[in-house]
Design a protein around this motif. Structure first.
Motif, short mmCIF file in Angstrom:
data_model
loop_
_atom_site.label_atom_id
_atom_site.label_comp_id
_atom_site.label_asym_id
_atom_site.label_seq_id
_atom_site.Cartn_x
_atom_site.Cartn_y
_atom_site.Cartn_z
N ASP A 189 22.46 4.84 3.45
CA ASP A 189 21.87 6.12 3.07
C ASP A 189 20.37 6.14 3.37
O ASP A 189 19.83 7.15 3.80
N PHE A 190 19.71 5.03 3.10
CA PHE A 190 18.27 4.91 3.33
C PHE A 190 17.96 3.52 3.88
O PHE A 190 18.65 2.55 3.58
N VAL A 191 16.90 3.46 4.68
CA VAL A 191 16.29 2.20 5.09
C VAL A 191 14.83 2.31 4.66
O VAL A 191 14.20 3.35 4.86
N PHE A 192 14.31 1.26 4.01
CA PHE A 192 12.90 1.32 3.64
C PHE A 192 12.26 -0.05 3.78
O PHE A 192 12.93 -1.07 3.89
N TRP A 193 10.92 -0.05 3.80
CA TRP A 193 10.14 -1.26 3.97
C TRP A 193 8.79 -1.05 3.31
O TRP A 193 8.33 0.07 3.15
N PHE A 194 8.18 -2.15 2.91
CA PHE A 194 6.86 -2.08 2.31
C PHE A 194 5.82 -2.20 3.42
O PHE A 194 6.02 -2.90 4.40
N ILE A 195 4.71 -1.49 3.27
CA ILE A 195 3.61 -1.52 4.22
C ILE A 195 2.40 -2.12 3.51
O ILE A 195 2.01 -1.63 2.45
N ASP A 196 1.84 -3.18 4.07
CA ASP A 196 0.74 -3.86 3.39
C ASP A 196 -0.61 -3.20 3.70
O ASP A 196 -0.68 -2.19 4.40
N GLN A 197 -1.67 -3.80 3.20
CA GLN A 197 -3.02 -3.24 3.35
C GLN A 197 -3.46 -3.18 4.81
O GLN A 197 -4.32 -2.39 5.17
N ASP A 198 -2.87 -4.02 5.67
CA ASP A 198 -3.21 -4.04 7.09
C ASP A 198 -2.27 -3.16 7.91
O ASP A 198 -2.21 -3.28 9.13
N ASN A 199 -1.50 -2.31 7.22
CA ASN A 199 -0.52 -1.40 7.84
C ASN A 199 0.58 -2.14 8.60
O ASN A 199 1.13 -1.62 9.56
N LYS A 200 0.89 -3.35 8.16
CA LYS A 200 1.99 -4.09 8.75
C LYS A 200 3.26 -3.82 7.95
O LYS A 200 3.24 -3.83 6.72
N GLU A 201 4.35 -3.58 8.66
CA GLU A 201 5.63 -3.32 8.01
C GLU A 201 6.27 -4.65 7.61
O GLU A 201 6.32 -5.58 8.40
N GLY A 202 6.78 -4.68 6.39
CA GLY A 202 7.46 -5.87 5.90
C GLY A 202 8.96 -5.80 6.14
O GLY A 202 9.45 -4.97 6.92
N GLN A 203 9.65 -6.66 5.48
CA GLN A 203 11.11 -6.74 5.59
C GLN A 203 11.76 -5.39 5.29
O GLN A 203 11.35 -4.69 4.38
N LYS A 204 12.80 -5.07 6.04
CA LYS A 204 13.51 -3.80 5.81
C LYS A 204 14.67 -4.02 4.85
O LYS A 204 15.29 -5.07 4.84
N TYR A 205 14.92 -3.00 4.06
CA TYR A 205 16.03 -2.98 3.11
C TYR A 205 16.92 -1.79 3.43
O TYR A 205 16.42 -0.70 3.63
N LYS A 206 18.22 -2.01 3.47
CA LYS A 206 19.19 -0.92 3.65
C LYS A 206 19.82 -0.65 2.29
O LYS A 206 20.12 -1.59 1.55
N LYS A 262 0.84 -1.19 0.00
CA LYS A 262 0.00 0.00 0.00
C LYS A 262 0.88 1.24 0.00
O LYS A 262 0.62 2.20 -0.71
N ASP A 263 1.93 1.22 0.81
CA ASP A 263 2.85 2.34 0.95
C ASP A 263 4.26 1.80 1.13
O ASP A 263 4.46 0.61 1.31
N VAL A 298 5.24 3.65 -5.44
CA VAL A 298 5.29 2.40 -4.68
C VAL A 298 5.49 1.23 -5.64
O VAL A 298 6.33 0.36 -5.41
N LYS A 299 4.77 1.24 -6.75
CA LYS A 299 4.90 0.18 -7.76
C LYS A 299 6.30 0.19 -8.37
O LYS A 299 6.90 -0.87 -8.59
N ARG A 300 6.84 1.38 -8.62
CA ARG A 300 8.20 1.48 -9.18
C ARG A 300 9.23 0.90 -8.21
O ARG A 300 10.15 0.20 -8.63
N ILE A 301 9.07 1.17 -6.92
CA ILE A 301 9.99 0.62 -5.93
C ILE A 301 9.87 -0.90 -5.88
O ILE A 301 10.88 -1.61 -5.83
N GLU A 302 8.65 -1.42 -5.93
CA GLU A 302 8.45 -2.88 -5.96
C GLU A 302 9.16 -3.50 -7.17
O GLU A 302 9.85 -4.52 -7.04
N VAL A 361 6.24 6.92 1.37
CA VAL A 361 5.92 7.16 -0.03
C VAL A 361 4.49 6.67 -0.20
O VAL A 361 4.22 5.48 -0.02
N LEU A 362 3.58 7.58 -0.52
CA LEU A 362 2.17 7.24 -0.62
C LEU A 362 1.68 7.14 -2.06
O LEU A 362 0.64 6.54 -2.32
N ASP A 363 2.42 7.74 -2.99
CA ASP A 363 2.04 7.73 -4.40
C ASP A 363 2.10 6.31 -4.95
O ASP A 363 3.15 5.66 -4.91
N LYS A 364 0.98 5.81 -5.42
CA LYS A 364 0.88 4.41 -5.87
C LYS A 364 1.84 4.08 -7.01
O LYS A 364 2.40 2.99 -7.07
#
Length: 140
Positions: A84-101, A33-34, A59-63, A53-56
């Motif tokens: 430089d950055f840490v990011f993670w995907f957030i699913d429809q239930d607002n659960k954070e997924g695996q983190k990427y550095k 979702k985000d 989000v798709k480009r990052i995926e 990042v909320l822009d769909k």
């Protein structure tokens, strides 16, 4: 009767094969979702507050970019600097997924480490695109 059985069998096979295919490039995981992220604040030596990042489309480009990472489980990299950055995907239930550095390189490529300590490389424009998505999002 044989022709009817043959046609019915053919339809069942086609439906079964169609049901087995997956259009998701993120190995069957639900669509994000985000994307949550934090960036390195050089002056403080730590990470920023959490942002998203909320822009769909982004989000798709990052995926898609993460799906194209060339992962190598045999490589062990000792980075002398913090990511430089840490990011993670957030699913429809607002659960954070695996983190990427991510460590961005001057050549436009990027080194990526997943939560399982597996290393990968983003080559070409993928590293630049990922960097620009986060930087442009942060300016909003």
């Amino acid at each position: 009767m044989r022709k009817l059985l043959w046609n019915l069998s053919l339809v069942v096979i086609i439906v079964a094969l169609g049901g087995c295919s997956s259009s998701s490039k993120t190995s069957g995981s639900p669509e994000a979702k985000d994307v949550g992220y934090q960036y390195q604040i050089v002056e403080y030596g730590g990470l920023s507050d959490k942002r998203a990042v909320l822009d769909k489309d982004n989000v798709k480009r990052i995926e898609d970019i993460i799906a194209d990472v060339k992962w190598d489980k045999t490589v062990s990299v000792d980075k002398g600097s913090k990511e430089d950055f840490v990011f993670w995907f957030i699913d429809q239930d607002n659960k954070e997924g695996q983190k990427y550095k991510v460590w961005f390189n001057e050549t436009g490529s990027a080194d990526v480490q997943d939560g399982k300590q597996v290393w990968g490389v983003l080559e070409g424009k993928d590293g630049e695109t990922l960097s620009s998505i986060f930087k442009l999002n942060d300016q909003k």
